[in-house]
Design a protein around this motif. Structure first.
Motif, PDB file in Angstrom:
ATOM      1  N   SER A 202      36.975  41.907  35.287  1.00 16.27           N
ATOM      2  CA  SER A 202      36.445  40.737  35.923  1.00 16.27           C
ATOM      3  C   SER A 202      36.996  40.174  37.144  1.00 16.27           C
ATOM      4  O   SER A 202      36.157  39.863  38.286  1.00 16.27           O
ATOM      5  N   SER A 203      38.390  39.991  37.247  1.00 13.40           N
ATOM      6  CA  SER A 203      39.013  39.579  38.277  1.00 13.40           C
ATOM      7  C   SER A 203      38.664  40.834  39.572  1.00 13.40           C
ATOM      8  O   SER A 203      38.236  40.231  40.659  1.00 13.40           O
ATOM      9  N   MET A 204      38.595  42.084  39.429  1.00 11.52           N
ATOM     10  CA  MET A 204      38.405  42.922  40.300  1.00 11.52           C
ATOM     11  C   MET A 204      36.871  43.003  40.750  1.00 11.52           C
ATOM     12  O   MET A 204      36.596  42.862  42.065  1.00 11.52           O
ATOM     13  N   ILE A 205      35.948  42.603  39.947  1.00 14.55           N
ATOM     14  CA  ILE A 205      34.515  42.395  40.064  1.00 14.55           C
ATOM     15  C   ILE A 205      34.233  41.383  41.171  1.00 14.55           C
ATOM     16  O   ILE A 205      33.563  41.216  42.210  1.00 14.55           O
ATOM     17  N   TYR A 206      34.984  40.235  40.741  1.00  7.52           N
ATOM     18  CA  TYR A 206      34.900  38.879  41.594  1.00  7.52           C
ATOM     19  C   TYR A 206      35.359  39.028  43.006  1.00  7.52           C
ATOM     20  O   TYR A 206      34.636  38.705  43.863  1.00  7.52           O
TER      21      TYR A 206
END
Length: 317
Positions: A202-206
């Protein structure tokens, strides 16, 4: 940064203080009289009362707490009446095994989660992403004691790849101790990977959808440079915080694995203290684990805050 550090340290002391009070009061409710446990049920009421008086158990609770916490601050957690040894020495004996188990497990968890979470974010919506998300749910849902029994049965007992009863001797080489501890460490890490992989993904996608990554693509930077120099560095802050909290929690969360694999660690010592109703030992272990969780949490927060500040400064250049 200095003000933030002082604030977190003060919050940590307050949390330890509150937990120490709750632990002391809750354990006093347990129907177990230390004097009776020491002398046995056949001891006379007169002898039990004399021992209670010598141990200060007949004094008001607030007096007992003040004496206990004062001794704890000086480094004296009392004496276990089951083992007949000081709580400090028992923790000192068991801590290295738990620390090695927790450290090995969290290292495996961190690097595998970073790899799988990053790949899942780059392949989001595709088959690989769905497989990783399914595996994380399965690993999180499976009980650690069941995974431990399966690992012992097939990898240790049948295939004999790992020892059935791993032992840790710090007079041996570190590589041998890690070999002995690797199977329970992997089992322990499987339950930790799910939340961390989801956090990394989720952090990478954000970050990959953010404006400054888009501007980096427009400037013609290579995908490799964008991912490793900018995206992963920015996305790693939240996973580092979660990893620190997981590592702290492992000091009290290894009880099941240590019991299954017969490891003499802090977690197993905690189970024994509960089984034997050793109130003094239980109080000492809970206070120690709480202190470790708070200290590691503070260090993790400070590191994460420093990384976040340095990354923002780098991005703004």
């Amino acid at each position: 940064m200095f003000d933030y550090t002082i604030k977190r340290i003060l919050q940590g002391f307050l949390l330890i203080f509150i937990v120490s009070i709750l632990t002391f009061l809750i354990l006093k409710v347990i129907p177990a009289d230390p004097a009776t446990l020491i002398l046995g049920t056949e001891a006379s009421a007169e002898n039990v009362e004399k021992l209670r008086e010598s141990m200060g158990l007949n004094r008001p609770y607030y007096i007992q707490y003040i004496e206990w916490i004062s001794n704890a601050i000086r480094g004296d957690l009392g004496k276990s009446y089951y083992f007949g040894k000081s709580v400090n020495s028992l923790i000192h004996e068991r801590l290295p095994s738990t620390f090695l188990l927790a450290s090995t497990s969290i290292i495996i968890t961190f690097f595998v989660s970073i790899l799988l979470g990053t790949l899942a974010s780059l392949k989001r919506g595709k088959t690989f992403d769905h497989i990783i998300r399914l595996l994380t749910q399965i690993s999180t849902a499976m009980p650690s004691f069941w995974l431990g029994m399966i690992a012992l049965t097939y990898l240790a007992a049948r295939l004999k790849i790992f020892p059935i009863t791993p032992s840790i001797d710090f007079s041996n080489k570190l590589s041998k101790n890690i070999y002995n501890i690797i199977l329970p460490a992997v089992v322990l890490s499987l339950g930790q990977m799910g939340p961390l992989i989801r956090q990394v993904r989720s952090s990478m996608i954000y970050v990959l959808d953010s404006d400054y990554i888009l501007s980096a693509r427009i400037r013609g930077l290579s995908s490799k440079k964008i991912i490793f120099k900018y995206a992963l560095k920015s996305a790693i802050i939240a996973p580092i915080t979660l990893t620190g909290l997981q590592f702290a929690n492992l000091f009290g969360g290894t009880a099941v694995i240590e019991t299954v694999f017969s490891l003499a660690g802090i977690g197993r010592l905690l189970v024994v203290s509960v089984e034997q109703r050793d109130i003094i030992l239980l109080q000492g272990i809970v206070l120690f684990i709480t202190s470790m969780v708070v200290i590691i949490s503070i260090i993790t927060d400070i590191i994460s805050s420093s990384l976040n500040k340095s990354i923002k400064m780098e991005i703004s250049k």
